[in-house]
Design an enzyme around this catalytic site. Structure first.
Site, short mmCIF file in Angstrom:
data_model
loop_
_atom_site.label_atom_id
_atom_site.label_comp_id
_atom_site.label_asym_id
_atom_site.label_seq_id
_atom_site.Cartn_x
_atom_site.Cartn_y
_atom_site.Cartn_z
N ASN A 171 19.03 1.52 -32.43
CA ASN A 171 17.69 1.99 -32.78
C ASN A 171 16.80 2.02 -31.53
O ASN A 171 16.94 1.18 -30.65
CB ASN A 171 17.07 1.06 -33.83
CG ASN A 171 15.62 1.42 -34.13
OD1 ASN A 171 15.33 2.52 -34.57
ND2 ASN A 171 14.71 0.50 -33.84
N GLY A 173 12.73 2.07 -30.61
CA GLY A 173 11.39 1.97 -31.20
C GLY A 173 10.42 1.33 -30.23
O GLY A 173 10.82 0.71 -29.24
N THR A 174 9.12 1.50 -30.51
CA THR A 174 8.09 0.84 -29.70
C THR A 174 7.45 -0.25 -30.54
O THR A 174 6.93 0.02 -31.62
CB THR A 174 7.03 1.86 -29.25
OG1 THR A 174 7.69 2.83 -28.44
CG2 THR A 174 5.95 1.18 -28.41
N TYR A 175 7.53 -1.46 -30.06
CA TYR A 175 6.92 -2.60 -30.74
C TYR A 175 6.18 -3.38 -29.66
O TYR A 175 6.67 -3.51 -28.54
CB TYR A 175 8.00 -3.47 -31.40
CG TYR A 175 8.97 -2.65 -32.23
CD1 TYR A 175 8.61 -2.18 -33.48
CD2 TYR A 175 10.22 -2.29 -31.70
CE1 TYR A 175 9.47 -1.38 -34.21
CE2 TYR A 175 11.09 -1.49 -32.43
CZ TYR A 175 10.71 -1.03 -33.69
OH TYR A 175 11.56 -0.23 -34.39
N ARG A 176 5.02 -3.92 -30.01
CA ARG A 176 4.25 -4.61 -28.99
C ARG A 176 4.96 -5.90 -28.59
O ARG A 176 5.61 -6.55 -29.41
CB ARG A 176 2.84 -4.92 -29.50
CG ARG A 176 2.76 -6.14 -30.38
CD ARG A 176 1.36 -6.33 -30.89
NE ARG A 176 1.13 -7.66 -31.38
CZ ARG A 176 0.24 -7.96 -32.33
NH1 ARG A 176 -0.46 -7.00 -32.91
NH2 ARG A 176 0.06 -9.20 -32.70
N HIS A 193 9.71 -1.64 -40.35
CA HIS A 193 10.23 -0.93 -39.19
C HIS A 193 11.75 -1.14 -39.09
O HIS A 193 12.27 -2.12 -39.59
CB HIS A 193 9.56 -1.44 -37.91
CG HIS A 193 8.12 -1.01 -37.79
ND1 HIS A 193 7.17 -1.78 -37.17
CD2 HIS A 193 7.49 0.11 -38.21
CE1 HIS A 193 6.01 -1.15 -37.21
NE2 HIS A 193 6.18 -0.01 -37.83
N GLU A 235 17.31 8.56 -32.66
CA GLU A 235 16.18 8.98 -31.82
C GLU A 235 16.68 9.80 -30.64
O GLU A 235 16.05 10.77 -30.23
CB GLU A 235 15.41 7.75 -31.29
CG GLU A 235 14.50 7.08 -32.31
CD GLU A 235 15.20 6.08 -33.22
OE1 GLU A 235 16.43 5.89 -33.08
OE2 GLU A 235 14.53 5.49 -34.08
N GLU A 285 -5.39 -3.65 -31.32
CA GLU A 285 -4.39 -2.76 -31.92
C GLU A 285 -4.92 -1.35 -32.18
O GLU A 285 -6.12 -1.09 -32.05
CB GLU A 285 -3.87 -3.38 -33.23
CG GLU A 285 -2.64 -4.27 -33.03
CD GLU A 285 -1.37 -3.47 -32.76
OE1 GLU A 285 -1.42 -2.22 -32.73
OE2 GLU A 285 -0.30 -4.10 -32.57
#
Ligand code: ZN
Lengths: 487, 74
Positions: A171, A173-176, A193, A235, A285
């Site tokens: 996977n 993804g963008t996560y903080r 997510h 992706e 955020e």
């Protein structure tokens, strides 16, 4: 960036970027990147990101010297419609709706499989002992009361703990991520997510989740990392599609062998520790307010690989609009449009640019009374829409949902508040939305701003105004005269 | 040294600046807050830190857990 030459040929033609650096060269050539050559304090970078996003068509900002650090930082790379168009290889003046339609066209080319390469520049240097993330990455606090330095724009590759090198189970993804030590990070993995699904599976078995945190990727890869797609879709196969059929280049990460974007500047490898939670946040955020402090998952870093003179790419996020709003505008709109269009071909366009789709405007043909409301309810049952979409406005097919003046026209002249406004209570919601109560629950609002159709009672026929004959001719004459007068 | 956010003394040096002696960063092992020595007092001084963002150490175990930890499978 001294080793990079401006590519020859016409900029603005369809062009795929395989790394961040080549895109920065284009941005600079197009007047959409500025360099700050003087040394700056690390904490000034957030302010510059805010400032650039305040400007119309604000540029990317490259800081060559950051006090106490070895390497440069770039921010606001996606932070304007001009930069967004250039990312797609289009002319920088391309209107937003045209960018939406072009993305929508390329979306249907999925899947375009990747090209696997060896000797990627990111694997030229790898540190596995005495790791100190600050030696390589010029970290800084983005907003005043963030709990520390954050990675706000990382492309995080996470693998199935049972099958870590499987392409299909990877996977992106963008996560903080909060920097919590020389070799330790916090990560926000929300249950809805994809990474939350992987983490939950791994934690039930008490296994760590292998991850590779890639910083400074080519612009479409970063764009794709924050695009909501189905869990079983790739992706990387979408990056190839959105680059107009040019395959993405991927390579094996240096120590764990995860398949990562080959063009990235920096790759941090490590594991999400199973069943561990620790104080994380607050963090400024995307809804324009701080998240609370929560107990969140923790990442142990085991290796950092990087290109020579790695550029740290990070984004500012604050009260909209800021860079994140450009990044998550059309990449939220297009997948929601595709999901709606799949069941309702009458849908013309979807504008889900407001706070990652918390606000959405749908333009559709209306076949019969109540149709607009039905389309809105379909949106609320899509995987992304279910949690994020809260306020949905439906307009007729001739209203451009990207033109807010037209949307307001539809609202003021089509909506009967008594019958066209509906509230649907107790639905899933986005916990970072401060109006979500309790966090993670939403009441939804649907405003049907389409023209009534039978069997709905049509009290008066609506005859639309059309432009008088000769309008097109006069547009041409007047704009020529304006051009001549400005010379 | 005292953590500007949670006022405990479980603070350690996180890192010195990689280039020159430009700054140090510190981190609190109770609340994970970190700060740079060159930042303004509203980020470094326990007395000047914004009261709305202060954290009581005893509140930390009761914070929301994201995501929830699933039961172990046998
Ligand atoms: Zn503390």
């Amino acid at each position: 960036m001294k080793d990079i030459q401006v590519p020859s040929g016409k900029t603005g033609s369809t062009k795929a970027y395989h790394d961040l650096r080549s895109f920065l060269v284009t941005l600079e050539a197009e007047g959409q990147l500025v360099r700050i050559k003087d040394e700056v304090d690390p904490e000034e970078i957030g302010a510059a990101g805010r400032a650039s996003a305040n400007l119309k068509n604000g540029p990317a900002v490259l800081f060559e010297k950051v006090k106490g650090y070895a390497n440069p930082v770039v921010t606001n790379v996606h932070g304007s419609w001009a930069n967004h168009a250039l990312m797609m290889g289009m002319d920088k003046d391309t209107p937003v709706k045209e960018q939406f339609l072009e993305l929508s066209r390329r979306w249907d080319m999925y899947p375009v499989g990747p090209k696997r390469v060896t000797n990627a520049p990111v694997n030229e240097n790898t540190v596995t002992e005495n790791i100190n993330i600050f030696d390589i990455i010029s970290l800084y606090r983005i907003n005043t009361y963030d709990s520390g330095c954050f990675l706000s724009k990382a492309c995080i590759v996470s693998a199935d703990p049972e099958d870590p090198t499987s392409y299909g189970k990877t996977n992106l993804g963008t996560y903080r991520m909060q920097v919590k030590g020389k070799d330790k990070l916090g990560i926000q993995a929300l249950p809805f997510h994809d990474i939350g699904i992987q983490l939950s599976k791994a934690e039930a078995l008490n296994k760590p989740v292998p991850i590779a945190i890639c910083l400074g990727c080519d612009p479409i890869t970063t764009f794709m990392a924050s695009t909501p797609i189905r869990y079983d879709q790739s992706e990387y196969d979408y990056v190839g599609a959105l680059n107009n059929g040019v395959p993405m280049e991927i390579t094996k990460s240096a120590t764990l062998g995860l398949e990562i974007p080959a063009g990235c500047e920096i790759c941090i490898e490590g594991y999400i520790e199973p069943r561990v939670r620790e104080c994380e946040g607050p963090f400024g955020e995307f809804p324009g307010s701080y998240s609370g402090a929560r107990l969140q998952a923790v990442v142990k870093i085991t290796a950092i690989s990087y290109r020579a003179n790695p550029v740290f790419e990070n984004l500012y996020l604050g009260i909209p609009w800021s860079e994140i709003d450009y990044l998550m505008a059309l990449n939220t709109s297009v997948p929601l449009y595709k999901m709606l269009k799949d069941t309702f071909p009458e849908v013309q366009a979807v504008n889900a640019m407001y706070t990652h789709g918390i606000g959405v405007i749908v333009s559709t043909k209306v076949r019969f009374g109540g149709f607009g409301k039905a389309v809105a309810m379909r949106l609320l049952t899509t995987p992304h829409g279910m949690a994020y979409n809260k306020i949905i406005i439906v307009v007729d097919e001739y209203v451009d949902p990207f033109n807010l003046e037209q949307v307001m026209w539809a609202m003021t002249t089509r909506v009967d508040p008594d019958k066209d406004v509906s509230i649907i209570k107790n639905c899933p919601g986005m916990p970072l939305d401060p109006s979500s109560n309790p966090p993670g629950m939403h009441n939804k609002l649907i405003i049907d701003a389409t023209t009534p159709k039978a069997p709905e009672i049509v009290s008066r026929e609506t005859e639309l105004l059309t432009p008088p004959a000769g309008t097109a001719k006069w547009e041409e004459i007047i704009s020529q005269l304006v051009k001549a007068a400005r010379k | 040294m005292i953590c500007p956010r949670c006022d405990t003394d479980k603070v350690e040096l996180l890192t010195k600046s990689p280039v020159g002696n430009a700054w140090e960063m510190y981190i609190c092992n109770t609340c994970t807050y970190s700060w740079r020595s060159t930042e303004t007092p509203d980020k470094t001084d326990p007395k000047r830190y914004n009261a709305k963002f202060k954290i009581k150490p005893e509140s930390i175990p009761n914070m929301l857990v994201i995501p929830p930890v699933p039961p172990l499978k046998a």
